[in-house]
Design an enzyme around this catalytic site. Structure first.
Site, short mmCIF file in Angstrom:
data_model
loop_
_atom_site.label_atom_id
_atom_site.label_comp_id
_atom_site.label_asym_id
_atom_site.label_seq_id
_atom_site.Cartn_x
_atom_site.Cartn_y
_atom_site.Cartn_z
CG ASP A 170 79.66 35.56 46.19
OD1 ASP A 170 79.00 34.93 45.34
OD2 ASP A 170 80.86 35.34 46.42
NE ARG A 186 88.91 41.22 53.81
CZ ARG A 186 88.59 41.75 52.66
NH1 ARG A 186 88.47 43.06 52.54
NH2 ARG A 186 88.39 41.00 51.60
#
Length: 407
Positions: free
Chosen positions: A14, A94
């Site tokens: 990706d 994150r």
């Protein structure tokens, strides 16, 4: 000079396909940034791959210790678990990644940050809330949400890369969608997309084995904590990241920390995943065992509520908020006396208590034993029960009186 964009780069298909796409759509100079949170061999060969794909530079930033000390430890201390099962492995990483992306963007003078998260998941929210909180002036590009992103399959991405002179050894073979760091590895896709199917653990597991395949003999482990922070395993003092590595080894060996969950994503849908968190499961349980001794009842009750709230805040990507800071400040105040030693044994997926000690233990032999001691007079319970049960008695009397009137 061209404007620059910093791409959160994993080296996978990706984000590799995004490099030529960014150059084609925006005419940006692409700076790749891979954040090492403990994903191991996944980092091998990234520099060559990024530059072959058209990036002008690759940063590989190691934040493993920061991840452990600044993100994992506060969540362990809080007992932050999302929907009773998920130990926040992806969620905790994150904000640290977003912070580092912003740092590199500032260093390079980039006008934008790009990520490869899809429009269906939680990560887009976590990345972008972190970036907005730390750098509201920097543009965020999320290709999967843009009409100009035409690739909707691995085959399409591979063909796009080849058309742009990038012929890398990506296969069309389907496998689980995984996210790995030092704390855990998640698995989604394949048979997991049908909640009626049992996970194919023999095909799936990376960090350990199922309880059925674990050793037939238990293994004793001893841990120490100081003010809620883990300090040693089996008598050996280590930094937190090394403690987690050792607990991962022990937990994986004994089939600890395998969770199959259908969770509620922030975007509204349910998703099913399997999480392997062997070391994290042990660490959370050991910390809980010590807190049982050291925290009073009222504090423990409130701390459970705070822990649940913190889990939601972290899951939703709201790390860089006043609320997270306030919740963490409460938790830190409760850890002042969470110091001591925890012993347990690991056996076929179970963590079994084997004794806990602390200089700040609130457990009293004389109070807890069945023998009468000087500090507790059994007669005192009479008045306590009378007052504690008074609302129940008053209500029962009211119901009795009304029943008599109707009869």
């Amino acid at each position: 000079m061209k404007e620059k964009v910093v791409l959160a780069y994993s080296g996978g298909l990706d984000t590799t396909a995004i490099i030529p796409w960014l150059k084609e759509q925006y005419d940006y100079e692409v700076i790749c940034c891979c954040i090492n949170c403990g994903q191991g061999e996944e980092l091998d060969g990234l520099d060559e791959r990024a530059k072959l794909s058209g990036a002008s530079k690759l940063y590989i930033e190691d934040i493993v210790d920061e991840f452990c000390d600044d993100y994992i430890v506060p969540c362990v201390q809080a007992g932050a678990v999302y929907e009773h099962k998920y130990l926040l492995g992806t969620s905790m990483a994150r904000p640290g990644i977003a912070k580092k992306l912003v740092e590199i963007a500032r260093k390079e003078g980039a006008v934008a940050i790009c990520h490869g998260a899809t429009g269906k998941g939680n990560d887009q929210i976590r990345f972008e809330l972190g970036i907005k909180a730390l750098a509201p002036d920097i543009k965020v590009i999320a290709p999967w949400r843009l009409d100009t992103w035409k690739m909707d399959s691995r085959e399409a991405e591979i063909e796009y890369c080849r058309a742009h002179g990038i012929d890398l050894p990506f296969s069309n073979d389907s496998s689980y969608s995984r996210d790995r760091n030092l704390w855990h590895i998640s698995h989604e896709g394949l048979e997991l997309e049908d909640p009626s199917l049992e996970p194919n653990y023999d095909h799936m597991l990376v960090l350990g084995v199922t309880p059925e395949k674990a050793p037939d003999e238990p293994e004793y482990v001893t841990m120490t904590f100081e003010k809620g922070v883990p300090k040693s395993v089996n008598g050996k003092e280590m930094k937190v990241s090394d403690i987690i590595r050792e607990l991962n080894r022990l937990g994986g060996k004994h089939g600890i920390g395998i969770v199959d969950i259908v969770e509620n994503r922030v975007v509204g849908m349910k998703s099913r995943g399997v999480y392997e968190t062997p070391g994290g499961t042990i660490l959370m349980e050991a910390h809980d065992q010590l807190e049982e001794l050291c925290l009073d009842r009222a504090t423990m009750e409130m701390k459970k509520e705070i822990g649940n709230k913190l889990a939601q805040v972290v899951y939703e990507g709201k790390w860089f908020t006043p609320l997270r800071e306030a919740l963490q400040a409460f938790v830190e105040s409760t850890q002042e006396y969470v110091t001591g030693e925890v012993k347990f044994k690991l056996y076929k997926g179970n963590i079994i208590k084997a004794g806990t000690t602390s200089p700040y233990s609130l457990y009293s032999d004389s109070l807890a034993s069945f023998t009468t001691g000087d500090q507790y007079d059994h007669h005192d319970a009479d008045g306590f029960i009378t007052l504690f049960g008074l609302p129940l008695k008053v209500r029962a009397m009211m119901l009795q009186n009304n029943e008599k009137k109707t009869n």
